[in-house]
Design an enzyme around this catalytic site. Structure first.
Site, short mmCIF file in Angstrom:
data_model
loop_
_atom_site.label_atom_id
_atom_site.label_comp_id
_atom_site.label_asym_id
_atom_site.label_seq_id
_atom_site.Cartn_x
_atom_site.Cartn_y
_atom_site.Cartn_z
N CYS A 84 50.85 -13.60 -15.49
CA CYS A 84 51.57 -12.34 -15.30
C CYS A 84 51.55 -11.09 -15.96
O CYS A 84 51.19 -9.88 -15.25
CB CYS A 84 53.20 -12.79 -15.34
SG CYS A 84 53.79 -14.30 -14.00
N HIS A 139 58.60 -7.78 -17.08
CA HIS A 139 57.69 -8.45 -17.94
C HIS A 139 56.40 -7.86 -18.73
O HIS A 139 55.49 -8.29 -18.87
CB HIS A 139 56.92 -9.76 -17.04
CG HIS A 139 56.84 -10.88 -17.71
ND1 HIS A 139 56.37 -11.93 -17.09
CD2 HIS A 139 56.94 -11.34 -19.15
CE1 HIS A 139 56.25 -13.19 -17.98
NE2 HIS A 139 56.61 -12.68 -19.31
#
Length: 526
Positions: A84, A139
Protein backbone atom coordinates in the site's frame (compact mmCIF):
# COMPACT_ATOMS: atom_id res chain seq x y z
CA UNK A 1 -4.37 24.78 19.03
CA UNK A 2 -4.85 28.42 18.00
CA UNK A 3 -1.36 28.42 16.43
CA UNK A 4 -2.14 25.28 14.44
CA UNK A 5 -5.41 26.81 13.23
CA UNK A 6 -3.56 29.90 12.03
CA UNK A 7 -1.05 27.73 10.16
CA UNK A 8 -3.90 25.89 8.49
CA UNK A 9 -5.45 29.14 7.29
CA UNK A 10 -2.15 30.44 6.01
CA UNK A 11 -1.41 27.17 4.22
CA UNK A 12 -4.79 27.23 2.56
CA UNK A 13 -4.06 30.46 0.73
CA UNK A 14 -1.76 30.21 -2.28
CA UNK A 15 -0.49 32.89 -4.63
CA UNK A 16 -3.56 32.23 -6.79
CA UNK A 17 -5.88 33.05 -3.92
CA UNK A 18 -6.96 29.45 -3.34
CA UNK A 19 -8.57 28.94 0.05
CA UNK A 20 -10.21 26.01 1.75
CA UNK A 21 -12.49 25.63 4.73
CA UNK A 22 -11.94 23.06 7.45
CA UNK A 23 -15.36 21.45 7.06
CA UNK A 24 -17.10 22.60 3.89
CA UNK A 25 -15.70 23.16 0.41
CA UNK A 26 -14.81 26.82 -0.19
CA UNK A 27 -13.04 27.75 -3.41
CA UNK A 28 -12.17 31.29 -4.33
CA UNK A 29 -9.97 33.43 -6.44
CA UNK A 30 -8.57 31.58 -9.47
CA UNK A 31 -9.04 32.96 -12.97
CA UNK A 32 -7.19 32.06 -16.13
CA UNK A 33 -7.20 29.87 -19.20
CA UNK A 34 -9.21 26.69 -18.91
CA UNK A 35 -7.14 23.76 -17.75
CA UNK A 36 -8.24 20.10 -17.72
CA UNK A 37 -9.63 18.52 -14.58
CA UNK A 38 -8.18 15.26 -13.29
CA UNK A 39 -9.85 12.42 -11.39
CA UNK A 40 -7.71 9.50 -10.24
CA UNK A 41 -9.59 6.54 -8.78
CA UNK A 42 -7.34 4.02 -7.05
CA UNK A 43 -8.70 0.60 -6.09
CA UNK A 44 -7.08 -1.33 -3.24
CA UNK A 45 -5.87 -4.92 -3.71
CA UNK A 46 -7.89 -5.36 -6.91
CA UNK A 47 -6.78 -8.27 -9.06
CA UNK A 48 -6.08 -7.79 -12.76
CA UNK A 49 -8.84 -10.26 -13.53
CA UNK A 50 -11.39 -8.58 -11.27
CA UNK A 51 -12.11 -6.28 -14.20
CA UNK A 52 -14.62 -7.94 -16.48
CA UNK A 53 -13.06 -6.36 -19.56
CA UNK A 54 -9.84 -8.21 -18.66
CA UNK A 55 -11.37 -11.53 -17.65
CA UNK A 56 -14.56 -12.72 -19.31
CA UNK A 57 -15.61 -14.81 -16.31
CA UNK A 58 -15.94 -11.67 -14.19
CA UNK A 59 -19.51 -10.33 -14.36
CA UNK A 60 -19.36 -7.85 -11.49
CA UNK A 61 -17.95 -4.70 -13.13
CA UNK A 62 -20.46 -3.46 -15.74
CA UNK A 63 -19.72 0.21 -15.06
CA UNK A 64 -15.97 -0.21 -15.38
CA UNK A 65 -16.45 -2.36 -18.47
CA UNK A 66 -18.58 0.41 -19.98
CA UNK A 67 -15.88 2.96 -19.19
CA UNK A 68 -13.31 0.69 -20.86
CA UNK A 69 -15.49 0.52 -23.98
CA UNK A 70 -15.66 4.31 -24.02
CA UNK A 71 -11.98 4.83 -23.28
CA UNK A 72 -8.62 3.08 -23.31
CA UNK A 73 -7.88 -0.13 -21.38
CA UNK A 74 -4.30 -1.02 -20.50
CA UNK A 75 -3.43 -4.71 -20.22
CA UNK A 76 0.26 -4.36 -19.28
CA UNK A 77 -0.08 -1.76 -16.54
CA UNK A 78 1.80 -2.08 -13.26
CA UNK A 79 1.78 -0.79 -9.71
CA UNK A 80 5.12 0.67 -8.58
CA UNK A 81 5.14 -1.63 -5.54
CA UNK A 82 3.21 -4.63 -4.30
CA UNK A 83 1.95 -3.07 -1.09
CA UNK A 84 0.00 0.00 0.00
CA UNK A 85 2.14 2.89 1.22
CA UNK A 86 5.00 2.56 -1.30
CA UNK A 87 2.59 2.33 -4.23
CA UNK A 88 0.67 5.44 -3.12
CA UNK A 89 3.88 7.37 -2.49
CA UNK A 90 5.05 6.56 -6.02
CA UNK A 91 1.72 7.61 -7.52
CA UNK A 92 1.98 11.04 -5.87
CA UNK A 93 5.70 11.57 -6.60
CA UNK A 94 6.40 9.67 -9.83
CA UNK A 95 9.39 8.10 -8.07
CA UNK A 96 10.20 4.62 -6.79
CA UNK A 97 10.52 4.02 -3.06
CA UNK A 98 14.32 3.90 -3.24
CA UNK A 99 14.11 7.56 -4.28
CA UNK A 100 11.13 8.91 -2.29
CA UNK A 101 11.99 6.96 0.87
CA UNK A 102 8.72 5.03 1.26
CA UNK A 103 9.66 1.37 0.97
CA UNK A 104 7.08 -0.30 3.24
CA UNK A 105 3.82 0.45 5.00
CA UNK A 106 3.28 2.97 7.76
CA UNK A 107 1.60 1.80 10.96
CA UNK A 108 -1.00 3.38 13.24
CA UNK A 109 1.81 4.47 15.56
CA UNK A 110 4.14 5.75 12.82
CA UNK A 111 5.60 9.16 13.55
CA UNK A 112 6.53 9.90 9.95
CA UNK A 113 5.15 9.54 6.46
CA UNK A 114 6.01 10.50 2.90
CA UNK A 115 9.16 12.63 3.43
CA UNK A 116 8.44 16.33 3.48
CA UNK A 117 11.11 17.17 0.90
CA UNK A 118 9.19 15.10 -1.66
CA UNK A 119 6.82 17.17 -3.79
CA UNK A 120 3.41 15.61 -4.42
CA UNK A 121 1.31 15.85 -7.55
CA UNK A 122 -1.30 17.69 -5.47
CA UNK A 123 1.24 20.35 -4.47
CA UNK A 124 2.28 20.91 -8.08
CA UNK A 125 -1.34 21.28 -9.21
CA UNK A 126 -2.36 23.38 -6.23
CA UNK A 127 0.40 25.85 -7.01
CA UNK A 128 -0.95 25.97 -10.58
CA UNK A 129 -4.38 27.06 -9.33
CA UNK A 130 -6.11 23.72 -8.99
CA UNK A 131 -8.62 22.82 -6.30
CA UNK A 132 -7.29 19.56 -4.90
CA UNK A 133 -9.23 16.92 -3.00
CA UNK A 134 -8.23 13.63 -1.41
CA UNK A 135 -11.06 11.26 -0.48
CA UNK A 136 -10.54 7.75 0.85
CA UNK A 137 -7.51 5.88 2.15
CA UNK A 138 -4.35 7.97 2.66
CA UNK A 139 -1.69 5.71 4.28
CA UNK A 140 1.20 8.14 3.82
CA UNK A 141 1.44 9.47 7.35
CA UNK A 142 -1.22 10.89 9.66
CA UNK A 143 0.80 12.73 12.28
CA UNK A 144 1.45 16.47 12.05
CA UNK A 145 2.75 17.72 8.69
CA UNK A 146 2.31 14.36 6.96
CA UNK A 147 -1.47 14.74 6.93
CA UNK A 148 -3.02 15.27 3.42
CA UNK A 149 -3.92 18.94 3.98
CA UNK A 150 -0.21 19.67 4.39
CA UNK A 151 0.70 17.69 1.27
CA UNK A 152 -1.15 19.77 -1.29
CA UNK A 153 -4.76 18.75 -0.76
CA UNK A 154 -7.23 21.56 -0.17
CA UNK A 155 -9.81 19.09 1.08
CA UNK A 156 -9.47 15.69 2.76
CA UNK A 157 -12.13 13.21 3.80
CA UNK A 158 -11.02 9.70 4.59
CA UNK A 159 -9.22 7.18 6.73
CA UNK A 160 -5.51 7.56 7.56
CA UNK A 161 -4.53 3.96 6.77
CA UNK A 162 -6.00 0.60 5.75
CA UNK A 163 -9.41 -0.21 7.20
CA UNK A 164 -8.12 -3.42 8.80
CA UNK A 165 -5.77 -1.32 10.98
CA UNK A 166 -8.47 -0.23 13.40
CA UNK A 167 -11.52 -1.90 14.84
CA UNK A 168 -15.11 -1.23 13.84
CA UNK A 169 -18.50 -2.07 15.26
CA UNK A 170 -19.20 -3.50 11.78
CA UNK A 171 -15.98 -5.43 11.12
CA UNK A 172 -16.89 -6.99 7.76
CA UNK A 173 -15.56 -10.24 6.37
CA UNK A 174 -11.98 -11.36 6.86
CA UNK A 175 -9.92 -14.48 7.49
CA UNK A 176 -9.21 -14.88 10.28
CA UNK A 177 -12.23 -12.82 11.34
CA UNK A 178 -11.56 -9.72 13.40
CA UNK A 179 -13.91 -8.97 16.28
CA UNK A 180 -15.93 -5.80 16.62
CA UNK A 181 -14.62 -2.98 18.80
CA UNK A 182 -15.07 -3.62 22.50
CA UNK A 183 -18.21 -1.99 23.87
CA UNK A 184 -17.88 1.15 25.92
CA UNK A 185 -18.28 -0.78 29.16
CA UNK A 186 -15.73 -3.49 28.37
CA UNK A 187 -12.15 -3.49 29.67
CA UNK A 188 -9.60 -2.33 27.13
CA UNK A 189 -7.54 -5.13 25.62
CA UNK A 190 -5.82 -6.04 22.40
CA UNK A 191 -7.36 -8.70 20.24
CA UNK A 192 -5.78 -12.16 20.31
CA UNK A 193 -6.73 -12.49 16.64
CA UNK A 194 -3.93 -12.20 14.11
CA UNK A 195 -3.69 -8.91 12.16
CA UNK A 196 -6.44 -7.24 14.18
CA UNK A 197 -6.38 -3.89 15.98
CA UNK A 198 -9.43 -4.20 18.19
CA UNK A 199 -8.35 -1.78 20.92
CA UNK A 200 -8.37 1.37 18.77
CA UNK A 201 -11.29 2.34 16.57
CA UNK A 202 -10.65 3.14 12.92
CA UNK A 203 -10.91 6.96 12.60
CA UNK A 204 -12.61 8.92 9.84
CA UNK A 205 -11.21 12.39 9.17
CA UNK A 206 -12.54 15.51 7.55
CA UNK A 207 -9.49 17.67 7.04
CA UNK A 208 -7.80 17.79 10.48
CA UNK A 209 -10.74 16.59 12.55
CA UNK A 210 -11.79 13.07 13.45
CA UNK A 211 -15.52 13.04 12.73
CA UNK A 212 -16.25 9.40 13.50
CA UNK A 213 -14.42 6.74 15.50
CA UNK A 214 -14.80 3.83 15.06
CA UNK A 215 -15.95 4.06 11.45
CA UNK A 216 -19.10 2.26 10.37
CA UNK A 217 -17.66 0.26 7.48
CA UNK A 218 -21.04 -0.57 5.97
CA UNK A 219 -21.74 3.12 5.29
CA UNK A 220 -18.18 4.20 4.45
CA UNK A 221 -18.53 3.65 0.70
CA UNK A 222 -21.60 5.84 0.55
CA UNK A 223 -19.85 8.57 2.56
CA UNK A 224 -16.93 8.53 0.14
CA UNK A 225 -19.30 8.66 -2.83
CA UNK A 226 -21.28 11.60 -1.43
CA UNK A 227 -18.17 13.63 -0.64
CA UNK A 228 -16.65 12.91 -4.05
CA UNK A 229 -19.82 13.94 -5.86
CA UNK A 230 -20.06 17.12 -3.78
CA UNK A 231 -16.43 17.94 -4.49
CA UNK A 232 -16.87 17.56 -8.26
CA UNK A 233 -20.06 19.61 -8.28
CA UNK A 234 -18.75 22.46 -6.17
CA UNK A 235 -15.39 22.56 -7.93
CA UNK A 236 -17.21 22.61 -11.27
CA UNK A 237 -19.48 25.41 -10.08
CA UNK A 238 -16.46 27.46 -8.99
CA UNK A 239 -15.03 27.50 -12.50
CA UNK A 240 -11.61 26.45 -11.22
CA UNK A 241 -9.76 23.40 -12.51
CA UNK A 242 -9.72 20.55 -10.03
CA UNK A 243 -7.83 17.40 -9.11
CA UNK A 244 -9.64 14.65 -7.20
CA UNK A 245 -7.72 11.68 -5.83
CA UNK A 246 -10.26 9.04 -4.76
CA UNK A 247 -8.53 6.12 -3.03
CA UNK A 248 -11.04 3.36 -2.38
CA UNK A 249 -10.96 0.70 0.34
CA UNK A 250 -12.25 -1.94 -2.08
CA UNK A 251 -11.04 -4.71 -2.53
CA UNK A 252 -8.88 -4.78 0.61
CA UNK A 253 -10.01 -6.98 3.49
CA UNK A 254 -12.17 -6.83 5.47
CA UNK A 255 -14.71 -7.03 2.67
CA UNK A 256 -17.83 -5.05 3.37
CA UNK A 257 -21.23 -4.90 1.74
CA UNK A 258 -24.04 -2.54 2.59
CA UNK A 259 -26.32 -5.29 3.87
CA UNK A 260 -24.22 -7.75 5.83
CA UNK A 261 -25.61 -11.17 6.55
CA UNK A 262 -24.32 -14.37 8.05
CA UNK A 263 -26.12 -16.22 5.26
CA UNK A 264 -24.01 -14.70 2.47
CA UNK A 265 -21.78 -17.26 0.78
CA UNK A 266 -18.09 -16.39 0.71
CA UNK A 267 -17.99 -16.19 -3.06
CA UNK A 268 -21.02 -13.94 -3.05
CA UNK A 269 -19.46 -11.60 -0.49
CA UNK A 270 -16.58 -10.91 -2.82
CA UNK A 271 -18.88 -10.40 -5.79
CA UNK A 272 -21.13 -7.99 -3.90
CA UNK A 273 -18.16 -5.98 -2.66
CA UNK A 274 -16.78 -5.77 -6.19
CA UNK A 275 -20.19 -4.69 -7.48
CA UNK A 276 -20.37 -2.00 -4.79
CA UNK A 277 -17.02 -0.61 -5.89
CA UNK A 278 -18.07 -0.74 -9.53
CA UNK A 279 -21.27 1.13 -8.76
CA UNK A 280 -19.33 3.86 -6.93
CA UNK A 281 -17.01 4.32 -9.92
CA UNK A 282 -20.04 4.49 -12.21
CA UNK A 283 -21.56 7.26 -10.09
CA UNK A 284 -18.34 9.27 -10.26
CA UNK A 285 -18.15 8.86 -14.04
CA UNK A 286 -21.82 9.86 -14.41
CA UNK A 287 -21.18 12.98 -12.35
CA UNK A 288 -18.19 13.90 -14.50
CA UNK A 289 -20.26 13.29 -17.64
CA UNK A 290 -23.08 15.50 -16.43
CA UNK A 291 -20.88 18.42 -15.32
CA UNK A 292 -17.40 18.61 -16.84
CA UNK A 293 -17.29 15.77 -19.39
CA UNK A 294 -15.37 17.45 -22.20
CA UNK A 295 -12.58 18.75 -20.00
CA UNK A 296 -12.02 16.00 -17.43
CA UNK A 297 -9.53 13.15 -17.60
CA UNK A 298 -10.50 10.14 -15.46
CA UNK A 299 -7.89 7.47 -14.72
CA UNK A 300 -8.83 4.26 -12.90
CA UNK A 301 -6.25 1.77 -11.64
CA UNK A 302 -5.11 -0.20 -8.58
CA UNK A 303 -2.39 0.06 -5.95
CA UNK A 304 -1.24 -3.56 -6.14
CA UNK A 305 -2.45 -7.11 -6.61
CA UNK A 306 -4.46 -9.29 -4.22
CA UNK A 307 -3.64 -9.89 -0.58
CA UNK A 308 -3.01 -13.44 0.55
CA UNK A 309 -5.55 -13.17 3.38
CA UNK A 310 -8.21 -13.45 0.67
CA UNK A 311 -7.20 -17.05 0.02
CA UNK A 312 -9.76 -18.46 2.41
CA UNK A 313 -12.40 -16.23 0.92
CA UNK A 314 -11.81 -17.65 -2.49
CA UNK A 315 -10.64 -21.22 -2.54
CA UNK A 316 -7.30 -22.63 -3.63
CA UNK A 317 -5.10 -21.94 -6.60
CA UNK A 318 -1.51 -22.42 -7.60
CA UNK A 319 1.20 -19.81 -6.94
CA UNK A 320 1.29 -18.57 -10.52
CA UNK A 321 -2.41 -17.91 -11.16
CA UNK A 322 -2.51 -14.38 -9.80
CA UNK A 323 -2.28 -12.61 -13.14
CA UNK A 324 -5.05 -14.14 -15.18
CA UNK A 325 -7.42 -15.30 -12.47
CA UNK A 326 -9.35 -12.94 -10.27
CA UNK A 327 -8.76 -12.48 -6.56
CA UNK A 328 -11.34 -15.18 -6.18
CA UNK A 329 -8.74 -17.54 -7.55
CA UNK A 330 -6.96 -17.39 -4.19
CA UNK A 331 -3.53 -16.30 -5.39
CA UNK A 332 -1.14 -15.17 -2.65
CA UNK A 333 0.89 -12.70 -4.68
CA UNK A 334 0.52 -9.58 -2.50
CA UNK A 335 3.92 -8.19 -1.58
CA UNK A 336 5.68 -10.37 -4.16
CA UNK A 337 7.13 -9.33 -7.49
CA UNK A 338 5.26 -12.01 -9.43
CA UNK A 339 2.90 -10.48 -12.00
CA UNK A 340 -0.13 -10.98 -9.76
CA UNK A 341 1.48 -8.72 -7.16
CA UNK A 342 1.84 -5.67 -9.35
CA UNK A 343 0.00 -6.04 -12.67
CA UNK A 344 -3.22 -4.09 -12.14
CA UNK A 345 -6.31 -3.08 -14.12
CA UNK A 346 -6.20 0.38 -15.67
CA UNK A 347 -8.62 2.48 -17.73
CA UNK A 348 -8.25 6.02 -19.11
CA UNK A 349 -11.40 7.98 -19.98
CA UNK A 350 -11.58 11.40 -21.61
CA UNK A 351 -14.27 11.85 -24.30
CA UNK A 352 -12.99 13.20 -27.61
CA UNK A 353 -9.41 13.10 -26.36
CA UNK A 354 -8.67 9.48 -25.40
CA UNK A 355 -9.90 7.21 -28.24
CA UNK A 356 -12.82 4.94 -27.35
CA UNK A 357 -12.80 1.15 -27.14
CA UNK A 358 -9.03 0.83 -27.50
CA UNK A 359 -6.86 -1.77 -25.79
CA UNK A 360 -3.27 -0.70 -25.26
CA UNK A 361 -0.46 -3.22 -24.82
CA UNK A 362 2.10 -0.53 -23.94
CA UNK A 363 4.17 -1.28 -20.86
CA UNK A 364 3.00 1.40 -18.41
CA UNK A 365 2.99 2.08 -14.68
CA UNK A 366 1.22 4.01 -11.95
CA UNK A 367 4.50 5.95 -11.87
CA UNK A 368 3.45 7.54 -15.16
CA UNK A 369 0.42 9.28 -13.66
CA UNK A 370 2.49 12.10 -12.12
CA UNK A 371 4.52 13.21 -15.18
CA UNK A 372 1.58 12.68 -17.55
CA UNK A 373 -0.82 14.86 -15.56
CA UNK A 374 1.86 17.49 -15.03
CA UNK A 375 2.33 17.60 -18.80
CA UNK A 376 -1.41 17.78 -19.52
CA UNK A 377 -1.77 20.59 -16.98
CA UNK A 378 1.10 22.41 -18.73
CA UNK A 379 3.14 22.83 -15.58
CA UNK A 380 6.72 21.82 -14.80
CA UNK A 381 8.07 18.81 -12.95
CA UNK A 382 9.70 19.59 -9.60
CA UNK A 383 13.39 20.38 -10.14
CA UNK A 384 16.54 18.68 -8.87
CA UNK A 385 15.24 15.12 -8.80
CA UNK A 386 14.91 12.19 -11.16
CA UNK A 387 11.61 10.53 -12.05
CA UNK A 388 10.85 6.91 -12.84
CA UNK A 389 7.54 7.63 -14.56
CA UNK A 390 7.06 8.76 -18.15
CA UNK A 391 4.79 11.28 -19.82
CA UNK A 392 2.56 8.84 -21.72
CA UNK A 393 0.28 11.43 -23.33
CA UNK A 394 1.04 10.07 -26.80
CA UNK A 395 -0.11 6.62 -25.72
CA UNK A 396 -3.29 8.02 -24.17
CA UNK A 397 -4.19 9.94 -27.31
CA UNK A 398 -3.54 6.96 -29.57
CA UNK A 399 -0.43 8.37 -31.22
CA UNK A 400 1.97 5.73 -29.90
CA UNK A 401 2.26 2.31 -28.32
CA UNK A 402 5.68 3.05 -26.85
CA UNK A 403 5.75 2.78 -23.09
CA UNK A 404 8.63 1.75 -20.86
CA UNK A 405 11.47 -0.33 -22.20
CA UNK A 406 12.40 -1.17 -18.62
CA UNK A 407 10.39 -1.36 -15.37
CA UNK A 408 11.70 -2.22 -11.92
CA UNK A 409 9.54 -4.06 -9.39
CA UNK A 410 10.82 -3.33 -5.86
CA UNK A 411 10.79 -5.83 -3.04
CA UNK A 412 7.62 -5.13 -1.07
CA UNK A 413 7.84 -7.36 1.98
CA UNK A 414 7.81 -10.93 0.70
CA UNK A 415 11.53 -11.43 0.10
CA UNK A 416 14.65 -9.31 0.29
CA UNK A 417 15.16 -5.88 1.82
CA UNK A 418 12.33 -3.37 1.47
CA UNK A 419 12.45 -1.36 -1.72
CA UNK A 420 15.46 -3.12 -3.23
CA UNK A 421 15.35 -3.50 -7.01
CA UNK A 422 15.86 -7.21 -7.62
CA UNK A 423 13.16 -7.84 -10.24
CA UNK A 424 13.51 -6.28 -13.68
CA UNK A 425 11.12 -6.14 -16.61
CA UNK A 426 12.94 -5.66 -19.90
CA UNK A 427 10.63 -5.74 -22.91
CA UNK A 428 8.84 -9.08 -22.90
CA UNK A 429 11.32 -10.58 -20.46
CA UNK A 430 11.37 -10.46 -16.69
CA UNK A 431 14.30 -11.33 -14.43
CA UNK A 432 14.24 -12.26 -10.73
CA UNK A 433 17.30 -12.12 -8.50
CA UNK A 434 15.15 -13.11 -5.53
CA UNK A 435 11.93 -15.08 -5.08
CA UNK A 436 9.93 -16.65 -2.26
CA UNK A 437 8.87 -15.29 1.07
CA UNK A 438 5.19 -15.15 0.12
CA UNK A 439 2.46 -16.12 2.54
CA UNK A 440 0.48 -19.18 1.46
CA UNK A 441 -3.23 -19.61 2.03
CA UNK A 442 -2.53 -21.68 5.15
CA UNK A 443 -0.41 -18.88 6.62
CA UNK A 444 2.96 -20.52 6.02
CA UNK A 445 5.81 -18.64 4.38
CA UNK A 446 7.65 -19.86 1.32
CA UNK A 447 11.45 -20.04 1.55
CA UNK A 448 13.37 -16.99 0.35
CA UNK A 449 15.59 -17.87 -2.57
CA UNK A 450 18.44 -15.77 -3.99
CA UNK A 451 19.47 -16.31 -7.59
CA UNK A 452 23.06 -15.41 -8.53
CA UNK A 453 22.02 -16.09 -12.09
CA UNK A 454 18.54 -14.59 -12.27
CA UNK A 455 15.45 -16.50 -13.24
CA UNK A 456 14.33 -15.04 -16.57
CA UNK A 457 10.84 -15.55 -17.97
CA UNK A 458 9.45 -14.78 -21.40
CA UNK A 459 6.13 -13.19 -20.45
CA UNK A 460 4.87 -13.23 -24.00
CA UNK A 461 5.04 -17.02 -24.09
CA UNK A 462 4.71 -17.68 -20.35
CA UNK A 463 2.60 -14.91 -18.75
CA UNK A 464 1.94 -17.00 -15.64
CA UNK A 465 5.71 -17.23 -14.94
CA UNK A 466 5.73 -20.99 -14.68
CA UNK A 467 8.93 -22.04 -16.45
CA UNK A 468 12.05 -19.84 -16.53
CA UNK A 469 14.37 -19.85 -19.52
CA UNK A 470 17.08 -22.48 -19.57
CA UNK A 471 20.30 -20.72 -18.53
CA UNK A 472 22.13 -22.52 -21.32
CA UNK A 473 19.73 -21.27 -23.99
CA UNK A 474 20.78 -18.66 -26.51
CA UNK A 475 18.03 -16.23 -25.48
CA UNK A 476 19.06 -16.45 -21.81
CA UNK A 477 22.66 -15.75 -22.71
CA UNK A 478 21.50 -12.81 -24.82
CA UNK A 479 19.27 -11.31 -22.12
CA UNK A 480 21.56 -11.75 -19.09
CA UNK A 481 24.03 -8.94 -19.95
CA UNK A 482 21.16 -6.65 -20.92
CA UNK A 483 19.45 -7.22 -17.57
CA UNK A 484 22.73 -6.64 -15.74
CA UNK A 485 23.33 -3.42 -17.66
CA UNK A 486 19.94 -1.83 -16.93
CA UNK A 487 20.22 -2.75 -13.25
CA UNK A 488 23.67 -1.18 -12.97
CA UNK A 489 22.40 1.92 -14.80
CA UNK A 490 19.50 2.59 -12.44
CA UNK A 491 21.58 1.98 -9.32
CA UNK A 492 24.12 4.51 -10.59
CA UNK A 493 21.32 6.96 -11.38
CA UNK A 494 19.83 6.59 -7.89
CA UNK A 495 23.22 7.11 -6.26
CA UNK A 496 23.45 10.53 -7.92
CA UNK A 497 19.83 11.53 -7.29
CA UNK A 498 18.24 13.69 -4.62
CA UNK A 499 16.76 10.85 -2.57
CA UNK A 500 14.74 10.91 0.65
CA UNK A 501 14.54 8.80 3.80
CA UNK A 502 11.21 8.19 5.53
CA UNK A 503 10.86 8.24 9.30
CA UNK A 504 9.51 4.83 10.30
CA UNK A 505 9.85 5.35 14.04
CA UNK A 506 6.91 4.59 16.32
CA UNK A 507 5.28 6.46 19.18
CA UNK A 508 1.98 5.32 20.76
CA UNK A 509 1.04 8.95 21.39
CA UNK A 510 0.51 9.58 17.65
CA UNK A 511 -2.19 6.90 17.31
CA UNK A 512 -5.33 8.79 16.19
CA UNK A 513 -7.82 9.01 19.04
CA UNK A 514 -10.57 11.55 19.44
CA UNK A 515 -11.27 10.59 23.06
CA UNK A 516 -8.61 8.81 25.09
CA UNK A 517 -11.05 8.52 27.97
CA UNK A 518 -13.38 6.21 26.03
CA UNK A 519 -12.96 2.59 25.04
CA UNK A 520 -11.83 2.30 21.41
CA UNK A 521 -11.58 6.12 21.29
CA UNK A 522 -15.28 6.43 20.62
CA UNK A 523 -16.77 9.65 19.22
CA UNK A 524 -19.28 10.73 16.60
CA UNK A 525 -19.13 14.32 15.39
CA UNK A 526 -20.83 14.16 11.98
Amino acid sequence: MEILFLKVLLLGASVTGLFYCLVDFCFYGYTGLEKPNFVIILADDMGWGDLGANWAETKDTPQLDKMASEGMRFVDFHAPASTCSPSRASLLTGRLGVRNGVTHNFAISSVGGLPLNETTLAQVLQEAGYITGMIGKWHLGHHGPYQPNFRGFSYYFGIPYSHDMGCSDTPGYNHPPCPACPPATAPLQSSPEKNCYSDVGLPLYENFNIVEQPVNLTSLTEKFAEKALQFIQQASDSGQPFFLYLALTHMHVPLTVTHQSADLKIQRIYSESLQEMDNLVGRIKDKVDSTVKENTFLWFTGDNGPWSQKCELSGNAGPFTGLWQTNRGGSSTKRTTWEGGHRVPAIAYWPNRVPANVTSTALLSVLDIFPTIVSLAKVSLPPRRHFDGLDVSDVLFGHSQNGHRVLFHPNSGAAGSYGALQTIRLGQYKAFYITGGAKACDGSLGPEQHHKLPLIFNLQEDPAECVPLDISSAIYQEMLPKVTEVLVDILQDISGDNTSVADYSHDPSVIPCCSTLKIACRCLLM
